[in-house]
Design a protein around this motif. Structure first.
Motif, short mmCIF file in Angstrom:
data_model
loop_
_atom_site.label_atom_id
_atom_site.label_comp_id
_atom_site.label_asym_id
_atom_site.label_seq_id
_atom_site.Cartn_x
_atom_site.Cartn_y
_atom_site.Cartn_z
N ALA A 9 0.83 -1.21 0.00
CA ALA A 9 0.00 0.00 0.00
C ALA A 9 0.86 1.26 0.00
O ALA A 9 0.51 2.26 -0.64
N GLN A 10 1.99 1.20 0.68
CA GLN A 10 2.84 2.39 0.78
C GLN A 10 3.53 2.72 -0.53
O GLN A 10 4.10 3.80 -0.69
N LYS A 11 3.48 1.77 -1.46
CA LYS A 11 4.05 2.04 -2.79
C LYS A 11 2.99 2.51 -3.78
O LYS A 11 3.31 2.82 -4.92
N MET A 12 1.73 2.52 -3.35
CA MET A 12 0.66 2.95 -4.26
C MET A 12 0.51 4.46 -4.21
O MET A 12 0.83 5.10 -3.19
N ASP A 13 0.03 5.01 -5.29
CA ASP A 13 -0.18 6.46 -5.34
C ASP A 13 -1.40 6.86 -4.53
O ASP A 13 -2.43 6.18 -4.57
N VAL A 14 -1.29 7.96 -3.82
CA VAL A 14 -2.45 8.50 -3.12
C VAL A 14 -3.49 8.88 -4.17
O VAL A 14 -3.16 9.44 -5.21
N GLY A 15 -4.74 8.54 -3.89
CA GLY A 15 -5.80 8.83 -4.86
C GLY A 15 -6.09 7.68 -5.79
O GLY A 15 -7.03 7.74 -6.58
N ALA A 16 -5.28 6.60 -5.68
CA ALA A 16 -5.51 5.44 -6.55
C ALA A 16 -6.82 4.76 -6.19
O ALA A 16 -7.22 4.75 -5.02
N ARG A 17 -7.46 4.23 -7.20
CA ARG A 17 -8.69 3.48 -6.96
C ARG A 17 -8.30 2.03 -6.67
O ARG A 17 -7.58 1.42 -7.46
N VAL A 18 -8.76 1.51 -5.53
CA VAL A 18 -8.35 0.16 -5.12
C VAL A 18 -9.56 -0.71 -4.79
O VAL A 18 -10.63 -0.21 -4.43
N LYS A 19 -9.34 -2.00 -4.93
CA LYS A 19 -10.33 -2.98 -4.49
C LYS A 19 -9.77 -3.68 -3.27
O LYS A 19 -8.66 -4.20 -3.31
N VAL A 20 -10.54 -3.69 -2.20
CA VAL A 20 -10.08 -4.30 -0.95
C VAL A 20 -11.02 -5.46 -0.60
O VAL A 20 -12.24 -5.32 -0.67
N HIS A 21 -10.42 -6.57 -0.26
CA HIS A 21 -11.19 -7.72 0.20
C HIS A 21 -10.74 -8.00 1.63
O HIS A 21 -9.57 -8.28 1.86
N LEU A 22 -11.66 -7.89 2.58
CA LEU A 22 -11.29 -8.07 3.99
C LEU A 22 -11.47 -9.51 4.43
O LEU A 22 -12.17 -10.29 3.78
N ARG A 23 -10.85 -9.82 5.54
CA ARG A 23 -10.93 -11.20 6.06
C ARG A 23 -12.35 -11.59 6.46
O ARG A 23 -12.69 -12.77 6.51
N ASP A 24 -13.19 -10.58 6.79
CA ASP A 24 -14.58 -10.92 7.16
C ASP A 24 -15.47 -11.11 5.93
O ASP A 24 -16.67 -11.30 6.07
N GLY A 25 -14.88 -11.03 4.74
CA GLY A 25 -15.65 -11.28 3.52
C GLY A 25 -16.11 -10.02 2.81
O GLY A 25 -16.59 -10.07 1.68
N GLN A 26 -15.98 -8.87 3.46
CA GLN A 26 -16.44 -7.63 2.84
C GLN A 26 -15.53 -7.22 1.68
O GLN A 26 -14.30 -7.31 1.77
N ARG A 27 -16.14 -6.79 0.60
CA ARG A 27 -15.39 -6.31 -0.57
C ARG A 27 -15.80 -4.87 -0.83
O ARG A 27 -16.99 -4.57 -0.87
N VAL A 28 -14.83 -4.02 -1.00
CA VAL A 28 -15.12 -2.60 -1.18
C VAL A 28 -14.19 -2.02 -2.24
O VAL A 28 -13.01 -2.38 -2.31
N THR A 29 -14.75 -1.16 -3.07
CA THR A 29 -13.93 -0.37 -3.98
C THR A 29 -13.78 1.01 -3.34
O THR A 29 -14.76 1.58 -2.88
#
Lengths: 228, 124
Positions: free
Chosen positions: B33-53
């Motif tokens: 994450a620290q190598k990604m640009d601020v403002g980048a659009r990301v897809k996150v999948h959490l351990r509890d199953g939640q998926r968020v853009t």
């Protein structure tokens, strides 16, 4: 006409699901805004088709007509909503035929025009997929009460000379007194809301109502609404 | 028998060593994450199953700060790295050509039948 056990079971199941949903755990990432919508108001126009196979012939057992209505919903959670709706349809028509023996041996077939006009109010719950997005499919169900106005008219009919010595005849039109009936029907519905602004949406849905005979009414509706 | 026992011992020690070398998942996602640009659009999948853009706001030492992409804006969310199951850059921009065509066709068909039904309704 009222299938009480099915209707009661349907409502009980719907309320149980809604109550269970209200106790859900919150996810790690909250998609709920600071001021979430509490109410959902919408209006629609649609197309109603109704089964009249108990009256009409096989080739003419469903009538269809334009309908319109309004709905108001209350969000219990971001996904579950209770909703009431009211709808009014234009008059729809089917035909039936009855044999009338004027002179032996062949009967004359007289056409009956059955005009139906329905109004309904209903209450139910729906589950809306996704949270705080631009597109939300939903499924739902509940119970509605239908008021049906039914009138029958036999139009004037000319019967040509059919045998020597039997003159042609004109059978006069007959209008029967209208009847009004009420019925409670469980229904299921599915569709989607497509938001065009933060709190304004287009909505389209298909709703089917049932009785012991099977599917009695199907309504396709499209309209606009807003979250408040 | 002695050979088999030695072999099993070697395998177990080797496996244990391999596990010990893998860094914690949280450290991996922090470094990524620290190598990604601020403002980048990301897809996150959490351990509890939640998926968020979401939009990447900042990659702190302890948490990832994300702004979920929602219809009505929501507050920036703080996500501990060890809750992340997967994290990837979301390259999607707007709707694709296929979706655009499908939407166009669906709208056209819907409008056609809608108009047809209304016309039929007006015929007595």
């Amino acid at each position: 006409m009222i299938n009480t056990p099915i209707a009661a079971a349907f409502m009980a199941a719907a309320l149980f699901v809604a109550d269970a949903a209200a106790g859900q755990e919150r996810p790690a990432i909250s998609m709920t805004p600071d001021a979430p919508a509490r109410w959902d108001l919408a209006g629609h126009i649609g197309w109603l088709a109704s089964d009249k196979s108990d009256i009409g012939a096989e080739w003419n057992d469903w009538y269809d007509t334009l309908s319109g209505g309004v709905s108001a919903g209350r969000y219990l959670t971001p996904h579950f909503k209770t909703e009431i709706h009211a709808a009014l349809a234009r008059e729809g028509r089917i035909y039936s035929q009855d044999p009338v023996l004027l002179t032996a041996p062949f009967p004359v077939f007289r056409s009956r025009e059955h005009y139906f006009q329905t109004a309904s109010v209903g209450a139910g719950v729906s589950y809306q997929f996704f949270e705080n997005q631009w597109f939300h499919p939903f499924v739902g169900g509940g119970l509605e009460v239908l008021r049906e106005h039914h009138r029958v008219r036999i139009p004037e009919q000319f019967v040509p000379q059919r045998a020597p010595g039997v003159p042609a005849a004109t059978l006069p039109a007959v209008d029967f007194a209208p009847e009004v009936s009420y019925a409670a029907r469980p229904f299921v519905t599915t569709g989607f809301k497509w938001y065009v602004a933060e709190r304004a949406f287009l909505r389209t849905s298909i709703q089917a109502s049932f009785s012991h005979r099977g599917t009695t009414h199907v309504v396709w509706a499209a309209g606009i609404g807003a979250d408040l | 028998m002695k050979f088999f026992a030695m072999l099993m011992l070697l395998i177990m020690v080797g496996t244990h060593g391999a596990f010990a070398q893998a860094p914690p998942q949280g450290d991996i996602w922090r470094a990524f994450a620290q190598k990604m640009d601020v403002g980048a659009r990301v897809k996150v999948h959490l351990r509890d199953g939640q998926r968020v853009t979401a939009t990447l706001i900042r990659a702190d030492a302890e948490d990832l700060l994300l702004q979920p992409r929602t219809r009505i804006p929501v507050p920036v969310q703080r996500i501990p790295y060890d809750q992340i199951s997967s994290l990837e850059r979301d390259e999607r921009r707007g709707i694709g050509a296929g979706k655009a065509v499908a939407l166009g066709v669906a709208s056209g068909v819907g409008a056609f039948f809608g108009t047809l039904l209304i016309l039929i309704a007006t015929i007595d």
